[in-house]
Structures are given as structure tokens and as C-alpha cells.
Design a protein around this motif. Structure first.
Motif, mmCIF file in Angstrom:
data_model
loop_
_atom_site.group_PDB
_atom_site.id
_atom_site.type_symbol
_atom_site.label_atom_id
_atom_site.label_comp_id
_atom_site.label_asym_id
_atom_site.label_seq_id
_atom_site.Cartn_x
_atom_site.Cartn_y
_atom_site.Cartn_z
ATOM 1 N N MET A 1 0.878 -1.173 0.000
ATOM 2 C CA MET A 1 0.000 0.000 0.000
ATOM 3 C C MET A 1 0.911 1.217 0.000
ATOM 4 O O MET A 1 1.693 1.395 0.943
ATOM 5 C CB MET A 1 -0.924 -0.001 1.221
ATOM 6 N N ALA B 1 -4.855 -5.960 1.634
ATOM 7 C CA ALA B 1 -4.823 -5.342 0.297
ATOM 8 C C ALA B 1 -6.163 -5.553 -0.411
ATOM 9 O O ALA B 1 -6.686 -4.629 -1.052
ATOM 10 C CB ALA B 1 -3.687 -5.944 -0.528
ATOM 11 N N LYS C 1 -8.727 -3.205 1.221
ATOM 12 C CA LYS C 1 -8.523 -1.792 0.840
ATOM 13 C C LYS C 1 -8.955 -1.574 -0.615
ATOM 14 O O LYS C 1 -9.606 -0.580 -0.937
ATOM 15 C CB LYS C 1 -7.047 -1.395 0.980
ATOM 16 N N ALA C 2 -8.561 -2.510 -1.490
ATOM 17 C CA ALA C 2 -8.912 -2.364 -2.911
ATOM 18 C C ALA C 2 -10.430 -2.432 -3.081
ATOM 19 O O ALA C 2 -11.018 -1.644 -3.839
ATOM 20 C CB ALA C 2 -8.228 -3.455 -3.733
ATOM 21 N N ILE D 1 -5.221 0.959 -8.440
ATOM 22 C CA ILE D 1 -4.973 -0.382 -7.886
ATOM 23 C C ILE D 1 -4.261 -1.140 -8.999
ATOM 24 O O ILE D 1 -4.777 -1.200 -10.122
ATOM 25 C CB ILE D 1 -6.299 -1.105 -7.554
ATOM 26 N N ILE E 1 -2.644 0.668 -4.131
ATOM 27 C CA ILE E 1 -2.528 -0.754 -3.784
ATOM 28 C C ILE E 1 -1.837 -1.480 -4.935
ATOM 29 O O ILE E 1 -2.195 -1.285 -6.101
ATOM 30 C CB ILE E 1 -3.931 -1.402 -3.593
#
Ligand code: SF4
Length: 417
Positions: free
Chosen positions: A54, A64, A67-68, A353, A368
Motif C-alpha cells: 500500500m 490489500a 482496501k482495494a 490499484i 494498492i
């Protein structure tokens, strides 16, 4: 361990005759080596990280994904781009686009759509690599970068003796060869070189069509060819039992290039009134043919499509990813590039991302980054050949802890659904 009859994922030829030895994390191509696959296999050895990041800091894979997924949920106009991956990677990217209402496009769609527009408007007569190899007695190769982009095209398709022809195949190289060295394998008694800038190819094609239609030419020069050279080439085309024109849309990098391709497609149709002729569009670098084929079979429409309205909608201009990024019409970029480490996401201000090759060289660190395995090296899969008629199996050549892009995209889809 030595693997035989391995499919190479690094260009649209999808050569399936590689022999690769994999020993202690070393990959050596023992047969079927070329400049592109050497680079691709070398990049596979540069693996820098198998840990998600991140903003450049290591994080757990589950974090991850969380968060994505949260970025995707918040986004009002997500864009899924790159798509430099295998068939499964694109299938799962489509499912994710459907789940989050994203636009989906391939990095190289600029070139793809020079051809697609012609196919949509007029239709075309194209052939397969196998037909060219076994039956074509005259091959007109338009452009000059064929061996840069498809290094074994000549060795695999043009050089072998045609199975159903007695006479040697004639080759015509038509393109911007001025100042460019003609590769040794393209030189020979059966090869004619016509040096013409790509901008003038349309003139040559128009003059050929006029000559075949028995019209009088009111000029003597057409893209570096005089009228008697045009007549000679028109005669050769008429006499040929099976001529094939190859071109790479990438090389027609000029305004309205689809009109040149349309002229070429019409020339092929003209020839078919008295003999046999076909086109072979060259493409598929960076998995572009796989991406377009999968998108079409999954949704019924090609790339540059949006799922924002709850059903797939295609618009080649509106959903062009480069245009969306330039005009700030996307608020989140999810970039997929599991085949190449040198194809990072474009430099953009919107959150990004990246699901990519473990050695991806970023211009700007994404929010990310989830490193994934390379199709055809780290995991099995499939890739479409440039002629779009077959998918070839990709093999797993080494053990790795990396998931595939398809695995990660499926996890994201499950997380936001
Ligand atoms: S020509 Fe293309 S598919 Fe064939 S080995 Fe080289 S990179 Fe791979």
C-alpha cells in the motif's frame, strides 16, 4: 526439469513449440527462443516482491483485498484497464467490471479499433496462420516491424514450404523500409521490397484497385511506385492462386488510418471475384486479442465497454480508456498487467490499484499493488492466437507463492458483491 511443446504467451503468434528448462528458479529456453520471449522469461526472474503493497509499504494480502474493495465500492466511475493478461484474467476482470459498474478497455485498444471499425462497417475476408503457411503462394507484408513485434513470424509461417503449393512462395514487403535494414531472413530470390511510407500505402492500394478495374491511371507515381510497377503487381495478384495481405494496425499510426485498412479490405474483396485472396491482421501483443475475444464472447460487444448502466454498453469513442483518463472522467483505475513488468499503469492523479507482474516498474506508486504470477510461467491458462480462431494452453513452469490475476480479481469480485 525440461518442458516440451510449451506455448509462449509473449506475442500473438503463440508459438507452441518451446522447450524450456526450469532449474533452481532459472528458466532457459532450449528451443524456440526469440528476442521477445527471451525478454519475457528474463523479466520473470526479476521477481522483486510477492507481498502486496500500500503506497509502497508491505501489507498482508487480505488487507490489500479489503482496501482495494473499499476503493472500488467508493468509486463512482471505475475504469479497468491494461488487461495485459491471459483469458482467465480477462474473464474475471469482466466479472469485476459487471459487479462494480466499470468501464473495461485494453491498453492497446487504439490499434485494435483501427481494425474493429472496418470489421463493424464493411466486414472483411481474413484467414488463419495455418492457411497462410500451407496454401498462400503470394504474401504481401505491409509494414516494416513484423519481425520486431512477431519475431518468429517468418520462421513459423512464411519460410515453411507450403503444403499445397508446388512453386515457391513469393513475398512482397511493402512499407517504410527506407533507412531500415531488411532482416537477413526476409532477403531472398522470392522477396521483392517496395519502399513506401506507411502514409502512402493507401495510394498504392487505390492504384491497384483502379488497375484491376481496368481504369486509366492519370498519375505516374503512387507511394514510390510508378504505374508500370503497379501494373506488374496487379498482374501478380490476379495470377496468384491464393494471395494474402498481412498488416499490423499498430503501424498505421496516423489520422483516419481505418480508411486505409478499409481500402485494403476492399482490394481483397475485388480480387476474390476472379481468384482467392485474404487478409491476416497481425496483433495480439500484450494479450490484446485474448482481451477483445473474451469481451466479445462474454458480453456480445467488444472492448471499450461500460457496465455502469447495469448492462454492457459499447462505445468506441466514449469508453476509450486513454480519453477517460485524459478528461478525468474516471475516478479510480484498476490496472491489470500480469504478462509484462514494463507495462505499468499510466501516470495519473486518480487512485490506482495495480494487479501485476511482481517486477512491475512503476512510474508512480499505486495506492494498492498486488503482485501476481505470470501466465504461462507461474500458472496455467490460455491465450488467443492472433488469428482469433484458437486458444492455446499456457503451462506452469515453476512453483511460486503468487496467485494468478484471475484469483485476485475473483477475490475482489466476491468482496464487493
Ligand atoms: S514469436 Fe512471439 S509467440 Fe513466438 S516465441 Fe517469440 S514472442 Fe513467443
Amino acid at each position: 526439469m525440461t518442458f516440451k511443446n510449451i506455448t509462449c504467451p509473449f506475442c500473438g503468434l503463440a508459438c507452441d513449440d518451446l522447450t524450456v528448462s526450469a532449474k533452481q528458479n532459472k528458466l532457459d529456453i532450449l528451443a524456440g527462443q526469440c528476442t521477445l520471449n527471451r525478454a519475457g522469461f528474463n523479466q520473470a526472474l526479476w521477481e522483486k516482491t510477492s507481498t502486496a503493497m500500500m503506497q509502497g509499504k508491505e501489507i498482508a494480502h487480505a488487507t490489500a483485498i479489503d482496501k482495494a474493495a473499499s476503493l472500488l465500492k467508493k468509486s463512482e466511475a471505475p475504469l479497468i484497464g491494461g488487461l495485459i493478461t491471459d483469458v482467465n484474467g480477462v474473464r474475471t476482470a469482466m466479472a469485476l467490471a459487471d459487479a462494480c459498474g466499470a468501464v473495461i478497455d485494453h491498453q492497446d485498444s487504439q490499434a485494435i479499433f483501427r481494425n474493429t471499425r472496418v470489421l463493424q462497417d464493411t466486414g472483411w475476408m481474413t484467414t488463419t496462420l495455418t492457411e497462410v503457411r500451407n496454401r498462400a503462394d503470394l504474401v504481401i507484408m505491409i509494414g516494416s516491424q513484423v519481425l520486431d513485434d512477431y519475431p518468429r513470424f517468418f520462421e513459423r509461417i512464411i519460410q515453411p514450404k507450403p503444403q499445397f503449393r508446388k512453386k515457391p512462395r513469393q513475398i512482397i514487403l511493402l512499407g517504410s523500409w527506407d533507412g531500415r535494414k531488411i532482416p537477413a531472413e526476409l532477403k531472398g530470390d522470392n522477396t521483392t521490397v517496395i519502399k513506401t511510407p506507411m502514409e502512402s500505402v493507401a495510394e498504392v492500394i487505390a492504384a491497384l484497385r483502379a488497375t484491376l478495374a481496368e481504369r486509366v491511371l492519370d498519375n505516374n507515381q503512387f507511394g514510390g511506385m510508378n504505374s508500370s510497377a503497379i501494373q506488374e503487381l496487379a498482374f501478380q495478384l490476379k495470377e496468384s492462386q491464393y494471395s494474402v495481405f498481412t498488416w499490423s494496425a499498430k503501424e498505421f499510426d496516423m489520422p483516419h488510418s481505418e480508411l486505409v485498412i478499409e481500402q485494403l479490405v476492399e482490394l481483397i474483396k475485388d480480387l476474390n471475384t476472379t481468384t482467392r485472396s485474404s487478409g491476416l491482421p497481425l496483433g495480439g501483443s500484450n494479450g490484446s486479442i485474448s482481451a477483445n475475444q473474451v469481451c466479445t464472447w462474454q458480453s456480445g460487444i467488444p472492448l471499450r465497454s461500460s457496465f455502469a448502466q447495469g448492462q454492457p454498453q459499447h462505445d468506441a469513442l466514449l469508453f476509450d480508456s486513454q480519453r477517460l483518463l485524459k478528461n478525468a472522467e474516471a475516478d479510480l483505475l484498476l490496472w491489470v498487467s500480469s504478462l509484462r513488468s514494463d507495462q505499468p499503469p499510466p501516470d495519473t492523479d486518480i487512485p490506482t490499484i495495480a494487479i501485476g507482474h511482481p517486477a512491475t516498474q512503476f512510474k508512480r506508486l499505486p495506492e494498492i499493488f498486488i503482485p501476481v504470477g505470470i501466465p504461462g510461467i507461474d500458472h496455467t491458462g490460455h491465450t488467443f492466437r492472433m488469428d482469433g480462431v484458437v486458444t492455446l494452453p499456457l503451462h506452469k513452469l515453476r512453483e511460486t507463492s503468487l496467485l494468478s490475476a484471475a484469483d485476485v480479481l475473483s477475490q475482489l469480485t466476491a468482496r464487493i458483491s
